[in-house]
Design a protein around this motif. Sequence first.
Motif, PDB file in Angstrom:
ATOM      1  N   SER A 193      -1.080   2.887  -2.661  1.00  0.00           N
ATOM      2  CA  SER A 193      -2.108   3.912  -2.468  1.00  0.00           C
ATOM      3  C   SER A 193      -1.475   5.256  -2.111  1.00  0.00           C
ATOM      4  O   SER A 193      -1.950   6.311  -2.524  1.00  0.00           O
ATOM      5  CB  SER A 193      -3.071   3.489  -1.351  1.00  0.00           C
ATOM      6  OG  SER A 193      -3.717   2.284  -1.659  1.00  0.00           O
ATOM      7  N   VAL A 194      -0.398   5.202  -1.311  1.00  0.00           N
ATOM      8  CA  VAL A 194       0.241   6.422  -0.811  1.00  0.00           C
ATOM      9  C   VAL A 194       1.744   6.352  -1.049  1.00  0.00           C
ATOM     10  O   VAL A 194       2.365   5.308  -0.835  1.00  0.00           O
ATOM     11  CB  VAL A 194      -0.011   6.597   0.711  1.00  0.00           C
ATOM     12  CG1 VAL A 194       0.542   7.938   1.195  1.00  0.00           C
ATOM     13  CG2 VAL A 194      -1.501   6.481   1.032  1.00  0.00           C
ATOM     14  N   ILE A 195       2.311   7.470  -1.496  1.00  0.00           N
ATOM     15  CA  ILE A 195       3.761   7.586  -1.633  1.00  0.00           C
ATOM     16  C   ILE A 195       4.268   8.559  -0.566  1.00  0.00           C
ATOM     17  O   ILE A 195       3.765   9.680  -0.431  1.00  0.00           O
ATOM     18  CB  ILE A 195       4.161   8.081  -3.029  1.00  0.00           C
ATOM     19  CG1 ILE A 195       3.815   7.025  -4.072  1.00  0.00           C
ATOM     20  CG2 ILE A 195       5.658   8.398  -3.087  1.00  0.00           C
ATOM     21  CD1 ILE A 195       4.096   7.452  -5.485  1.00  0.00           C
ATOM     22  N   ARG A 242      10.544   3.094  -8.630  1.00  0.00           N
ATOM     23  CA  ARG A 242      10.459   1.987  -7.670  1.00  0.00           C
ATOM     24  C   ARG A 242       9.288   2.192  -6.709  1.00  0.00           C
ATOM     25  O   ARG A 242       8.562   1.241  -6.375  1.00  0.00           O
ATOM     26  CB  ARG A 242      11.769   1.876  -6.887  1.00  0.00           C
ATOM     27  CG  ARG A 242      11.786   0.751  -5.864  1.00  0.00           C
ATOM     28  CD  ARG A 242      13.080   0.748  -5.065  1.00  0.00           C
ATOM     29  NE  ARG A 242      13.289   2.008  -4.361  1.00  0.00           N
ATOM     30  CZ  ARG A 242      14.408   2.357  -3.742  1.00  0.00           C
ATOM     31  NH1 ARG A 242      15.448   1.527  -3.756  1.00  0.00           N
ATOM     32  NH2 ARG A 242      14.515   3.511  -3.122  1.00  0.00           N
ATOM     33  N   ALA A 243       9.094   3.434  -6.265  1.00  0.00           N
ATOM     34  CA  ALA A 243       8.011   3.727  -5.327  1.00  0.00           C
ATOM     35  C   ALA A 243       6.637   3.458  -5.933  1.00  0.00           C
ATOM     36  O   ALA A 243       5.686   3.142  -5.221  1.00  0.00           O
ATOM     37  CB  ALA A 243       8.099   5.182  -4.866  1.00  0.00           C
ATOM     38  N   GLU A 277       0.794  -1.229   0.000  1.00  0.00           N
ATOM     39  CA  GLU A 277       0.000   0.000   0.000  1.00  0.00           C
ATOM     40  C   GLU A 277       0.828   1.281   0.000  1.00  0.00           C
ATOM     41  O   GLU A 277       0.322   2.337  -0.364  1.00  0.00           O
ATOM     42  CB  GLU A 277      -0.937   0.018   1.221  1.00  0.00           C
ATOM     43  CG  GLU A 277      -1.910  -1.143   1.273  1.00  0.00           C
ATOM     44  CD  GLU A 277      -2.962  -1.097   0.173  1.00  0.00           C
ATOM     45  OE1 GLU A 277      -3.086  -0.060  -0.498  1.00  0.00           O
ATOM     46  OE2 GLU A 277      -3.657  -2.112  -0.023  1.00  0.00           O
ATOM     47  N   PHE A 278       2.100   1.182   0.413  1.00  0.00           N
ATOM     48  CA  PHE A 278       2.934   2.368   0.550  1.00  0.00           C
ATOM     49  C   PHE A 278       4.142   2.288  -0.379  1.00  0.00           C
ATOM     50  O   PHE A 278       4.726   1.218  -0.568  1.00  0.00           O
ATOM     51  CB  PHE A 278       3.429   2.523   1.996  1.00  0.00           C
ATOM     52  CG  PHE A 278       2.341   2.709   3.014  1.00  0.00           C
ATOM     53  CD1 PHE A 278       1.101   3.217   2.663  1.00  0.00           C
ATOM     54  CD2 PHE A 278       2.567   2.389   4.349  1.00  0.00           C
ATOM     55  CE1 PHE A 278       0.097   3.398   3.609  1.00  0.00           C
ATOM     56  CE2 PHE A 278       1.579   2.554   5.304  1.00  0.00           C
ATOM     57  CZ  PHE A 278       0.341   3.061   4.947  1.00  0.00           C
ATOM     58  N   THR A 300      -1.584   9.375  -3.858  1.00  0.00           N
ATOM     59  CA  THR A 300      -1.500  10.334  -2.770  1.00  0.00           C
ATOM     60  C   THR A 300      -0.024  10.513  -2.407  1.00  0.00           C
ATOM     61  O   THR A 300       0.694   9.537  -2.254  1.00  0.00           O
ATOM     62  CB  THR A 300      -2.280   9.824  -1.541  1.00  0.00           C
ATOM     63  OG1 THR A 300      -3.646   9.625  -1.907  1.00  0.00           O
ATOM     64  CG2 THR A 300      -2.189  10.805  -0.388  1.00  0.00           C
ATOM     65  N   LEU A 301       0.418  11.759  -2.286  1.00  0.00           N
ATOM     66  CA  LEU A 301       1.819  12.047  -1.974  1.00  0.00           C
ATOM     67  C   LEU A 301       1.916  12.812  -0.657  1.00  0.00           C
ATOM     68  O   LEU A 301       1.274  13.851  -0.483  1.00  0.00           O
ATOM     69  CB  LEU A 301       2.456  12.873  -3.093  1.00  0.00           C
ATOM     70  CG  LEU A 301       3.873  13.407  -2.855  1.00  0.00           C
ATOM     71  CD1 LEU A 301       4.870  12.265  -2.679  1.00  0.00           C
ATOM     72  CD2 LEU A 301       4.318  14.313  -4.013  1.00  0.00           C
ATOM     73  N   VAL A 302       2.714  12.283   0.266  1.00  0.00           N
ATOM     74  CA  VAL A 302       3.030  12.971   1.524  1.00  0.00           C
ATOM     75  C   VAL A 302       4.533  13.189   1.547  1.00  0.00           C
ATOM     76  O   VAL A 302       5.310  12.231   1.532  1.00  0.00           O
ATOM     77  CB  VAL A 302       2.598  12.149   2.753  1.00  0.00           C
ATOM     78  CG1 VAL A 302       2.916  12.918   4.041  1.00  0.00           C
ATOM     79  CG2 VAL A 302       1.108  11.808   2.689  1.00  0.00           C
TER      80      VAL A 302
END
Length: 225
Positions: free
Chosen positions: A161-163, A154-155, A86-87, A194-196
């Motif tokens: 769902s979230v990077i 790679r990410a 998921e990440f 989604t990017l944080v």
Amino acid sequence: MKTLKIKDIKKYYGKNDNLVKAVDGISIDIESSKFTAVIGASGSGKSTLLHCIAGLDRPTSGNVFLDDIDIYTLSDVYLSRIRREEFGFIFQSFNLIPVLNVYDNIILPVSLDGKKPDEEYINRIIEKVGLESQLKKFPNELSGGQQQRVAIARALSNKPSVIFADEPTGNLDSKTTLEVMDLLKSTVRDFNKTLVMITHNNDIANEADRVITICDGKVVDDVKK
């Protein structure tokens, strides 16, 4: 797109006179398909917060919900599975595997999960980040900007769902920083992620959909654009 909600996260170190409240009761909802930047001075707790949200460092208390699942109620085995599936992660130091070529570095999260890469999807990512001619090269044969492009690919490779990005341009010059940020934003948009991002660069933060400012382990400002 899965939702990410953080409820009263605390991360303390030491005790009594040596107690350090790195993260001190933060509650935020991360908006799906948006770019959220977290800023703050060195030692403010922003990287610790990211690590707690991303399942890399268990908080002292509080909850991190991915949809309706509190990830910290899971066993280490299932938490590791959440991180893989998921990440996606992008770090300042790239963290590429030196003995693997570009292609194998890109598909590493998929390989670790014992799955067969979705070749069409992987090729779309490779084309997007402009690495078509670099796939057989090794990390030490690439520039810093190229290495970060590999890290971005790679990410994305495991369709997360979230990077989470922790100072992803910290080791890059100003020109390459602009190129990598433009690429990262467009890639996240095109693949609906989604990017944080943790950053100390206000120019980068100003390009985000939302800017959260951390000081002494607390949220002191939260601006949505």
